[in-house]
Design a protein around this motif. Structure first.
Motif, mmCIF file in Angstrom:
data_model
loop_
_atom_site.group_PDB
_atom_site.id
_atom_site.type_symbol
_atom_site.label_atom_id
_atom_site.label_comp_id
_atom_site.label_asym_id
_atom_site.label_seq_id
_atom_site.Cartn_x
_atom_site.Cartn_y
_atom_site.Cartn_z
ATOM 1 N N ARG A 10 0.835 -1.194 0.000
ATOM 2 C CA ARG A 10 0.000 0.000 0.000
ATOM 3 C C ARG A 10 0.874 1.250 0.000
ATOM 4 N NH1 ARG A 10 -4.829 0.273 4.233
ATOM 5 N NH2 ARG A 10 -5.338 -1.558 2.987
ATOM 6 N N GLU A 11 0.505 2.205 -0.839
ATOM 7 C CA GLU A 11 1.225 3.473 -0.949
ATOM 8 C C GLU A 11 0.217 4.612 -1.022
ATOM 9 O OE1 GLU A 11 4.672 4.184 -1.361
ATOM 10 O OE2 GLU A 11 5.106 2.106 -0.824
ATOM 11 N N PHE A 30 -3.031 3.574 -3.221
ATOM 12 C CA PHE A 30 -3.147 2.411 -4.091
ATOM 13 C C PHE A 30 -2.481 1.231 -3.422
ATOM 14 C CE2 PHE A 30 0.856 4.376 -5.357
ATOM 15 C CZ PHE A 30 1.721 3.294 -5.533
ATOM 16 N N GLU A 31 -2.918 0.051 -3.825
ATOM 17 C CA GLU A 31 -2.311 -1.207 -3.412
ATOM 18 C C GLU A 31 -1.893 -1.920 -4.682
ATOM 19 O OE1 GLU A 31 -4.528 -4.251 -1.124
ATOM 20 O OE2 GLU A 31 -4.218 -2.878 0.553
ATOM 21 N N LEU A 41 -4.055 -3.999 -9.095
ATOM 22 C CA LEU A 41 -3.961 -2.599 -8.699
ATOM 23 C C LEU A 41 -5.296 -2.167 -8.109
ATOM 24 C CD1 LEU A 41 -1.922 -0.272 -8.808
ATOM 25 C CD2 LEU A 41 -2.691 0.197 -11.130
ATOM 26 N N THR A 42 -5.272 -1.731 -6.853
ATOM 27 C CA THR A 42 -6.472 -1.248 -6.178
ATOM 28 C C THR A 42 -6.249 0.197 -5.755
ATOM 29 O OG1 THR A 42 -7.002 -3.451 -5.318
ATOM 30 C CG2 THR A 42 -8.008 -1.571 -4.205
ATOM 31 N N PHE A 43 -7.163 1.063 -6.169
ATOM 32 C CA PHE A 43 -7.132 2.463 -5.743
ATOM 33 C C PHE A 43 -8.257 2.691 -4.748
ATOM 34 C CE2 PHE A 43 -5.138 2.690 -9.939
ATOM 35 C CZ PHE A 43 -4.092 3.584 -9.735
ATOM 36 N N ARG A 44 -7.961 3.417 -3.672
ATOM 37 C CA ARG A 44 -8.973 3.808 -2.688
ATOM 38 C C ARG A 44 -8.924 5.328 -2.531
ATOM 39 N NH1 ARG A 44 -6.495 -0.638 -0.349
ATOM 40 N NH2 ARG A 44 -7.815 -2.508 -0.415
ATOM 41 N N VAL A 45 -10.094 5.953 -2.573
ATOM 42 C CA VAL A 45 -10.184 7.413 -2.563
ATOM 43 C C VAL A 45 -11.277 7.855 -1.594
ATOM 44 C CG1 VAL A 45 -10.744 9.458 -3.951
ATOM 45 C CG2 VAL A 45 -9.386 7.603 -4.953
ATOM 46 N N GLU A 46 -11.028 8.952 -0.893
ATOM 47 C CA GLU A 46 -12.065 9.641 -0.129
ATOM 48 C C GLU A 46 -11.996 11.107 -0.520
ATOM 49 O OE1 GLU A 46 -13.540 10.668 4.419
ATOM 50 O OE2 GLU A 46 -11.842 9.318 4.109
ATOM 51 N N VAL A 135 -10.821 -1.642 -8.380
ATOM 52 C CA VAL A 135 -9.871 -2.754 -8.420
ATOM 53 C C VAL A 135 -9.649 -3.137 -9.882
ATOM 54 C CG1 VAL A 135 -9.407 -5.112 -7.674
ATOM 55 C CG2 VAL A 135 -10.720 -3.577 -6.184
ATOM 56 N N LEU A 136 -8.384 -3.135 -10.302
ATOM 57 C CA LEU A 136 -8.038 -3.463 -11.684
ATOM 58 C C LEU A 136 -7.135 -4.684 -11.711
ATOM 59 C CD1 LEU A 136 -7.144 0.140 -12.912
ATOM 60 C CD2 LEU A 136 -9.331 -1.042 -13.166
ATOM 61 N N THR A 137 -7.433 -5.614 -12.607
ATOM 62 C CA THR A 137 -6.566 -6.760 -12.872
ATOM 63 C C THR A 137 -6.112 -6.620 -14.323
ATOM 64 O OG1 THR A 137 -7.835 -8.093 -11.307
ATOM 65 C CG2 THR A 137 -6.405 -9.273 -12.841
#
Length: 194
Positions: A10-11, A30-31, A41-46, A135-137
């Motif tokens: 995670r970054e 992102f993870e 690749l997983t992006f998390r946003v608030e 979430v992207l593969t």
């Protein structure tokens, strides 16, 4: 340097490169991990508002609530820009600079598996604090590769929203330009796949 393994790392996407003109910093991270021939690749946003106008791939996703991965897998000067709206609409090109970029074929778009916490249906603008995830593969073949294993690459990760009530431009690795410009491979950081 970012080291990518089979275990998710995670970054934070937190560099506020143009604080005087664009001071807003939504929460973004992102993870990333890989399974040799696939990148996860997983992006998390608030953020304080969320926009999802784009209804299809290849539209102006950077104007919506958007996360991006710019990736130079080789030392040949070519980099890929993978841009994704909060509803999973993609904009995916390759080239050596901002201009004259080549859109990837439909098969490349179709090969990327997308899962979006907000669903896939456009909804215009919601002016309320929203947390969302994409979430992207991504198969290695999207980047012209057979495997990610052992790859020495360069890249950067971004969060933007050009047409949100408060436009913003965040990056993972700092960008030293007078105004927002993500198409600057000289500021990409090393990414090592082990």
């Amino acid at each position: 340097m970012l080291q990518v393994t089979r275990e998710p790392r995670r970054e934070r996407i937190g560099c506020l490169n143009w604080p005087e003109a664009f001071p807003y910093r939504p929460g973004a991270e992102f993870e990333i991990s890989h399974a040799e021939d696939v990148l996860h690749l997983t992006f998390r946003v608030e953020e304080q508002a969320v926009r999802a106008v784009c209804a299809a791939d290849r539209e102006h996703v950077w104007e919506d609530s958007c996360v991006e991965f710019f990736f130079a897998p080789r030392a040949d000067g070519i980099y890929y820009n993978l841009e994704c709206s909060c509803t999973g609409k993609l904009y995916l090109c390759r080239g050596t600079g901002r201009h004259g970029r080549e859109s990837l074929p439909e098969a490349a778009y179709g090969s990327i598996v997308r899962r979006c916490s907000l669903g896939e249906v456009p909804f215009c603008l919601r002016e309320e604090r929203t947390t969302w995830e994409v979430v992207l593969t991504i198969p290695a073949s999207v980047f012209g590769l057979e495997t990610f294993a052992g790859l020495q690459a360069r890249g950067n990760f971004y969060k933007c929203g050009d047409r949100l009530p408060v436009p913003h431009y965040l990056s993972w690795a700092p960008i030293h330009t007078p105004k927002p410009d993500f198409h600057r491979p000289e500021f990409f950081e090393s990414i090592e796949f082990v």
